[in-house]
Design a protein around this motif. Sequence first.
Motif, PDB file in Angstrom:
ATOM      1  N   THR A   1       4.051  -1.974  -1.720  1.00  0.00           N
ATOM      2  CA  THR A   1       4.393  -0.954  -2.703  1.00  0.00           C
ATOM      3  C   THR A   1       4.305   0.425  -2.054  1.00  0.00           C
ATOM      4  O   THR A   1       3.398   0.701  -1.268  1.00  0.00           O
ATOM      5  CB  THR A   1       3.440  -1.028  -3.915  1.00  0.00           C
ATOM      6  OG1 THR A   1       2.092  -0.966  -3.461  1.00  0.00           O
ATOM      7  CG2 THR A   1       3.673  -2.317  -4.693  1.00  0.00           C
ATOM      8  N   VAL A   2       5.286   1.258  -2.381  1.00  0.00           N
ATOM      9  CA  VAL A   2       5.408   2.567  -1.741  1.00  0.00           C
ATOM     10  C   VAL A   2       5.616   3.641  -2.809  1.00  0.00           C
ATOM     11  O   VAL A   2       6.480   3.500  -3.674  1.00  0.00           O
ATOM     12  CB  VAL A   2       6.627   2.583  -0.782  1.00  0.00           C
ATOM     13  CG1 VAL A   2       6.768   3.947  -0.107  1.00  0.00           C
ATOM     14  CG2 VAL A   2       6.529   1.469   0.240  1.00  0.00           C
ATOM     15  N   TYR A   3       4.819   4.690  -2.736  1.00  0.00           N
ATOM     16  CA  TYR A   3       5.041   5.873  -3.568  1.00  0.00           C
ATOM     17  C   TYR A   3       4.567   7.092  -2.790  1.00  0.00           C
ATOM     18  O   TYR A   3       3.373   7.285  -2.578  1.00  0.00           O
ATOM     19  CB  TYR A   3       4.306   5.778  -4.911  1.00  0.00           C
ATOM     20  CG  TYR A   3       4.528   6.999  -5.769  1.00  0.00           C
ATOM     21  CD1 TYR A   3       5.771   7.221  -6.371  1.00  0.00           C
ATOM     22  CD2 TYR A   3       3.537   7.941  -5.944  1.00  0.00           C
ATOM     23  CE1 TYR A   3       5.996   8.355  -7.138  1.00  0.00           C
ATOM     24  CE2 TYR A   3       3.746   9.077  -6.709  1.00  0.00           C
ATOM     25  CZ  TYR A   3       4.981   9.272  -7.298  1.00  0.00           C
ATOM     26  OH  TYR A   3       5.228  10.394  -8.058  1.00  0.00           O
ATOM     27  N   ASN A   4       5.530   7.877  -2.329  1.00  0.00           N
ATOM     28  CA  ASN A   4       5.245   9.103  -1.572  1.00  0.00           C
ATOM     29  C   ASN A   4       4.289   8.852  -0.409  1.00  0.00           C
ATOM     30  O   ASN A   4       3.291   9.555  -0.242  1.00  0.00           O
ATOM     31  CB  ASN A   4       4.683  10.190  -2.498  1.00  0.00           C
ATOM     32  CG  ASN A   4       5.689  10.694  -3.494  1.00  0.00           C
ATOM     33  OD1 ASN A   4       6.891  10.590  -3.297  1.00  0.00           O
ATOM     34  ND2 ASN A   4       5.214  11.237  -4.603  1.00  0.00           N
TER      35      ASN A   4
ATOM     36  N   ASP B   1       2.566   4.001  10.858  1.00  0.00           N
ATOM     37  CA  ASP B   1       1.381   3.201  11.190  1.00  0.00           C
ATOM     38  C   ASP B   1       1.428   1.838  10.503  1.00  0.00           C
ATOM     39  O   ASP B   1       1.096   0.819  11.111  1.00  0.00           O
ATOM     40  CB  ASP B   1       0.107   3.939  10.803  1.00  0.00           C
ATOM     41  CG  ASP B   1      -0.167   5.151  11.689  1.00  0.00           C
ATOM     42  OD1 ASP B   1       0.302   5.165  12.846  1.00  0.00           O
ATOM     43  OD2 ASP B   1      -0.849   6.080  11.217  1.00  0.00           O
ATOM     44  N   LEU B   2       1.836   1.822   9.249  1.00  0.00           N
ATOM     45  CA  LEU B   2       1.939   0.551   8.537  1.00  0.00           C
ATOM     46  C   LEU B   2       2.952  -0.370   9.212  1.00  0.00           C
ATOM     47  O   LEU B   2       2.677  -1.552   9.449  1.00  0.00           O
ATOM     48  CB  LEU B   2       2.351   0.773   7.085  1.00  0.00           C
ATOM     49  CG  LEU B   2       2.746  -0.512   6.346  1.00  0.00           C
ATOM     50  CD1 LEU B   2       1.551  -1.398   6.109  1.00  0.00           C
ATOM     51  CD2 LEU B   2       3.467  -0.190   5.074  1.00  0.00           C
ATOM     52  N   ILE B   3       4.118   0.157   9.535  1.00  0.00           N
ATOM     53  CA  ILE B   3       5.174  -0.649  10.169  1.00  0.00           C
ATOM     54  C   ILE B   3       4.679  -1.195  11.504  1.00  0.00           C
ATOM     55  O   ILE B   3       4.918  -2.357  11.841  1.00  0.00           O
ATOM     56  CB  ILE B   3       6.468   0.179  10.347  1.00  0.00           C
ATOM     57  CG1 ILE B   3       7.034   0.589   8.980  1.00  0.00           C
ATOM     58  CG2 ILE B   3       7.497  -0.572  11.163  1.00  0.00           C
ATOM     59  CD1 ILE B   3       7.386  -0.534   8.059  1.00  0.00           C
ATOM     60  N   ALA B   4       3.965  -0.390  12.265  1.00  0.00           N
ATOM     61  CA  ALA B   4       3.407  -0.864  13.543  1.00  0.00           C
ATOM     62  C   ALA B   4       2.439  -2.018  13.304  1.00  0.00           C
ATOM     63  O   ALA B   4       2.438  -3.002  14.058  1.00  0.00           O
ATOM     64  CB  ALA B   4       2.716   0.284  14.278  1.00  0.00           C
ATOM     65  N   CYS B   5       1.621  -1.917  12.266  1.00  0.00           N
ATOM     66  CA  CYS B   5       0.672  -3.002  11.952  1.00  0.00           C
ATOM     67  C   CYS B   5       1.400  -4.272  11.514  1.00  0.00           C
ATOM     68  O   CYS B   5       1.018  -5.382  11.912  1.00  0.00           O
ATOM     69  CB  CYS B   5      -0.288  -2.567  10.853  1.00  0.00           C
ATOM     70  SG  CYS B   5      -1.522  -1.365  11.380  1.00  0.00           S
ATOM     71  N   LEU B   6       2.427  -4.129  10.709  1.00  0.00           N
ATOM     72  CA  LEU B   6       3.192  -5.312  10.286  1.00  0.00           C
ATOM     73  C   LEU B   6       3.884  -5.965  11.482  1.00  0.00           C
ATOM     74  O   LEU B   6       3.879  -7.196  11.615  1.00  0.00           O
ATOM     75  CB  LEU B   6       4.219  -4.931   9.220  1.00  0.00           C
ATOM     76  CG  LEU B   6       3.667  -4.562   7.846  1.00  0.00           C
ATOM     77  CD1 LEU B   6       4.786  -4.038   6.961  1.00  0.00           C
ATOM     78  CD2 LEU B   6       2.975  -5.751   7.207  1.00  0.00           C
ATOM     79  N   LYS B   7       4.446  -5.145  12.332  1.00  0.00           N
ATOM     80  CA  LYS B   7       5.131  -5.659  13.513  1.00  0.00           C
ATOM     81  C   LYS B   7       4.165  -6.368  14.460  1.00  0.00           C
ATOM     82  O   LYS B   7       4.531  -7.325  15.145  1.00  0.00           O
ATOM     83  CB  LYS B   7       5.834  -4.512  14.242  1.00  0.00           C
ATOM     84  CG  LYS B   7       6.756  -4.937  15.332  1.00  0.00           C
ATOM     85  CD  LYS B   7       7.521  -3.744  15.888  1.00  0.00           C
ATOM     86  CE  LYS B   7       8.568  -4.191  16.853  1.00  0.00           C
ATOM     87  NZ  LYS B   7       9.385  -3.079  17.342  1.00  0.00           N
TER      88      LYS B   7
ATOM     89  N   ALA C   1       1.278   0.897   0.983  1.00  0.00           N
ATOM     90  CA  ALA C   1       1.974   1.566   2.085  1.00  0.00           C
ATOM     91  C   ALA C   1       1.069   2.382   3.003  1.00  0.00           C
ATOM     92  O   ALA C   1       1.494   2.750   4.100  1.00  0.00           O
ATOM     93  CB  ALA C   1       3.088   2.456   1.542  1.00  0.00           C
ATOM     94  N   ASP C   2      -0.160   2.651   2.595  1.00  0.00           N
ATOM     95  CA  ASP C   2      -1.056   3.375   3.506  1.00  0.00           C
ATOM     96  C   ASP C   2      -2.150   2.463   4.068  1.00  0.00           C
ATOM     97  O   ASP C   2      -3.138   2.938   4.617  1.00  0.00           O
ATOM     98  CB  ASP C   2      -1.654   4.617   2.848  1.00  0.00           C
ATOM     99  CG  ASP C   2      -2.436   4.321   1.581  1.00  0.00           C
ATOM    100  OD1 ASP C   2      -2.554   3.130   1.202  1.00  0.00           O
ATOM    101  OD2 ASP C   2      -2.924   5.279   0.960  1.00  0.00           O
ATOM    102  N   ASP C   3      -1.957   1.147   3.954  1.00  0.00           N
ATOM    103  CA  ASP C   3      -2.904   0.197   4.543  1.00  0.00           C
ATOM    104  C   ASP C   3      -2.689   0.066   6.046  1.00  0.00           C
ATOM    105  O   ASP C   3      -1.583   0.271   6.543  1.00  0.00           O
ATOM    106  CB  ASP C   3      -2.725  -1.203   3.938  1.00  0.00           C
ATOM    107  CG  ASP C   3      -3.249  -1.314   2.521  1.00  0.00           C
ATOM    108  OD1 ASP C   3      -3.894  -0.365   2.043  1.00  0.00           O
ATOM    109  OD2 ASP C   3      -2.995  -2.361   1.891  1.00  0.00           O
TER     110      ASP C   3
END
Length: 111
Positions: free
Chosen positions: A9-12, A19-25, A91-93
């Motif tokens: 979930t993403v809100y602003n 950083d999140l995308i790097a962690c998911l990747k 989204a900020d995890d």
Amino acid sequence: MSAVSYVVTVYNKAPYLADLIACLKAQRGDFAREYIFVDDGSKDDSVATLRRLTADWPHTHILERANGGQAKATNVGLRAARHPLIKLVDADDLLHADCTLRLIMAMAAHP
């Protein structure tokens, strides 16, 4: 082999998305994955940032909706998920590279 749908979930949250995308990747493990990002009416450039950072990712869906709150955004993501295992993410995890694999292993050991 397991399969995991990451529902994010993403809100602003544009400043946190790289950083999140790097962690998911960086998630390790031999399991199928899909990524479902549900933007809940962000007023910043969260959607554009997501599109740019995941442009080459297969099985990625970016859903946009009017702001209705995190619970509703989560439910939209859950309905879109196709895999039997779901990992809810904000989204900020930040995620340890083995967090999903460890959860899968724990579930397998304790059905």
